[in-house]
Design an enzyme around this catalytic site. Sequence first.
Site, PDB file in Angstrom:
ATOM      1  N   THR A 184      68.132 -20.267  46.481  1.00 41.73           N
ATOM      2  CA  THR A 184      69.486 -19.882  46.841  1.00 41.73           C
ATOM      3  C   THR A 184      70.500 -20.940  46.454  1.00 41.73           C
ATOM      4  OG1 THR A 184      69.403 -20.996  48.963  1.00 41.73           O
ATOM      5  CG2 THR A 184      68.567 -18.753  48.873  1.00 41.73           C
ATOM      6  N   THR A 224      62.867 -23.440  49.384  1.00 40.87           N
ATOM      7  CA  THR A 224      62.222 -24.606  49.988  1.00 40.87           C
ATOM      8  C   THR A 224      60.801 -24.334  50.497  1.00 40.87           C
ATOM      9  OG1 THR A 224      63.270 -24.098  52.105  1.00 40.87           O
ATOM     10  CG2 THR A 224      64.403 -25.648  50.670  1.00 40.87           C
ATOM     11  N   ASP A 225      60.454 -23.077  50.760  1.00 46.08           N
ATOM     12  CA  ASP A 225      59.164 -22.785  51.401  1.00 46.08           C
ATOM     13  C   ASP A 225      57.986 -23.398  50.659  1.00 46.08           C
ATOM     14  OD1 ASP A 225      60.454 -21.215  53.322  1.00 46.08           O
ATOM     15  OD2 ASP A 225      58.873 -19.698  53.295  1.00 46.08           O
ATOM     16  N   LYS A 248      57.362 -30.114  53.205  1.00 41.79           N
ATOM     17  CA  LYS A 248      58.400 -29.600  54.095  1.00 41.79           C
ATOM     18  C   LYS A 248      57.889 -29.736  55.520  1.00 41.79           C
ATOM     19  CE  LYS A 248      61.259 -25.480  54.935  1.00 41.79           C
ATOM     20  NZ  LYS A 248      61.622 -24.132  54.489  1.00 41.79           N
TER      21      LYS A 248
END
Lengths: 451, 451
Positions: A110, A186-187, A265
């Site tokens: 995004t 980001t996942d 993450k």
Amino acid sequence: MANPSLMMFGYTGRLREVLERISAKVGDTLRVEKGDTVYEGTLMPRTELGDPNCVVLKLPNGYNVGVRIGEDTKISKLSSGKFRRPKPPPLLAKPDPSKPLVTIVGTGGTIASRVDYRTGGVYPAFTPEEIYASVPEIAEVANVKLVEACNVFSEHMTPDLWIRIARTVVEELNSDARGVVIAHGTDTMAYTAAALSFMLRGLHKPVVLVGSQRSSDRPSSDAPMNLLSAVAVAARSQIAEVCVVMHGSVSDDFCLIHRGTKVRKCHTSRRDAFQTINDLPLGIVRDRRVEMLTQDYRRMNPKGRVELDDRIEPRVALVKVTPGMSGDQVLALLELGYRGIVVEGTGLGHAPESLFGAIKKAGEKGVPVVMTSQCLWGRIDMKVYSTGRDLLGMGVIPGEDMLPEVAYVKLMWVLGHVRKPDEVKALMLKNVAGEISSRTDLRTKPPSNPI
Amino acid sequence: MANPSLMMFGYTGRLREVLERISAKVGDTLRVEKGDTVYEGTLMPRTELGDPNCVVLKLPNGYNVGVRIGEDTKISKLSSGKFRRPKPPPLLAKPDPSKPLVTIVGTGGTIASRVDYRTGGVYPAFTPEEIYASVPEIAEVANVKLVEACNVFSEHMTPDLWIRIARTVVEELNSDARGVVIAHGTDTMAYTAAALSFMLRGLHKPVVLVGSQRSSDRPSSDAPMNLLSAVAVAARSQIAEVCVVMHGSVSDDFCLIHRGTKVRKCHTSRRDAFQTINDLPLGIVRDRRVEMLTQDYRRMNPKGRVELDDRIEPRVALVKVTPGMSGDQVLALLELGYRGIVVEGTGLGHAPESLFGAIKKAGEKGVPVVMTSQCLWGRIDMKVYSTGRDLLGMGVIPGEDMLPEVAYVKLMWVLGHVRKPDEVKALMLKNVAGEISSRTDLRTKPPSNPI
């Protein structure tokens, strides 16, 4: 009053009629009751991709939510709002020949869109003009070129797409780009960073993955600063490695540069979710200035040439062990034809004895088993306790201080190159792309509790 | 010169002959070459359990290692050492009627032994005398009683043993004990803590798990302070919850009290490996003094009675998702008859679309699927992105801010009580033992990198 049709963009059919009946326009505050849940928020433009029967509301917490309107919902208008149309993009700035060229590779994250199309916005456009418009400072750092490698949410990223991204990066780096920025959700960004670290051999320029934890249409978005910092690393740093650049704190004060094989993450929503594990971050970016935190990194060589080495074996499984776990789960993987298994064991590298039979069987079938730790921080040491020594005796490969996720990606890559157990072991234990630290920096800390 | 037979204890047969040939006695420094590896360390007494052909050496880093002596090894003596026999245990201190009774339940962890029998020591004795001898301050805090529930390395802990431990705890708490301390290996301590949290209903007294990251015969061992702090919490605190007490820093300055459903081991070897996740620790113990950090805990009620609720369904699987993961792994679990699945997803609670078919099939078969995040920190929110909403639509239960490991244990316990999908969902979403925080304390931090 503005043209109502302009104010309803995206909404069609029955849902548009419902909205018109309550005089709701994009920008108005609506209340939707559905079952036990009440949503109150600002009506947003709809994406063409989504369900045509959903209204998209921006909630007070900044997230967008899509609510399907049907027999079971009550919808009402709480107040009128002002919706400002996004400014038209400015004319393309002429390339400044004094500035380096940075290629931004889109993958479906995004970060590079002005309004997040995943959450309801209508301007997913991905052009240099849009980039300059959303983060004007980028034009002061580099000329940017945009390339789309794929377009998926990062939770749906696959090894095939890693290869497609790697090919795009190689093409750009072996032509005019001084560095590449990869805009990525980001996942699974850390997995892609690890995969590229192994696939890009002889890397001679910076490759920077970047994403955002908050939609770029939120005032608190981390997208502009992350993108600007990533472009700065690609345009100005001497790092010839794959790295991840994301917020280093919850304030907009600095970004950290993480080595692509040492990062994960560590929070579902915070802006500083990305953390270097078992090492120091490579550097900091403050307002476009790159400061290195270590001298232990691969240096840029503009005359070099990166080679694509994308041979991988995707039939690798990651198995997190748990107390009481039965061996049948691992036996099933062997029957399904998996070619390698990474165990996320306990402590220094242990697995319950209920798995011993299956692990021995893997060894007999020539399926390598690599041990990592669900502690995440620290190093595997299988010589301390008898369980570890038993597992070593079965041929289990100790994963040193590799993250389980990185060992998973690395085993895919290793099995794309060698198959003999000794060769697999030797390559897994060899530091290929910074994934194994030879020693642990004493400043490297696990998380600490606030007290 | 001391009696040589005393100095060789544990070593027999051919190995003893080898040692006698080089005049090596326990306490001497030896060098052993085996393949490419060279071990130099102090010869330690052998455990009866280990391989009779192994010498046990204490390495300079403090760890003990067992090296099998055979045709491929070269062994030599570097220097003579002094081996001091452990002092004989003192006479049992008479119980002091003014002090509370704390029951220490042994499970096979190393904490309560004077010399770590897992790593070669010869004094695994587990008696009150031994405890008082190793940590004399304990006698100032409580009268202790010792009970052995089981004797396994913690990586081999099973749901059956959780039940055995829970039964022992209930027996002790419903009689004279003011609190219970459970000595447990650190590898799976957090899982056992979660299991006991769910199984001990109406808990009215402190239940404290404790372990050590370093052998108790090392000068830097964390065992004495951890054990003393745990006994202090059992004897003096008002906490009627299951908690974990371990070092809070790498110095011997304080221990932290972690809620049993909010803690995990976050480092393979550091003394401060245990961390409260998504919450603040319950309290601190400094030199036997318990300071609470929160008022949000269950209070002691000496007149209460704890109930054992040990109905569990052990056929639950924990599945950590990875990019490119195929649905066949989840389908195999369904075919193997697993009754529940906890998914360790990405980000806010996502899974790759390659798993969607298998997740739908689980729903059709009535096998509940619970979503948690491999980020570990933060909360599941499946309404933000379409992948999450898709998964909710398939009946996936959002795991709130539960750790994956805790959700795994909880799902076992929930399925021991209810089976209807709605009831499973309701109980999974209900806070039973502090495993779900209603809000996130702003002081709760994910790990931060040193910069």
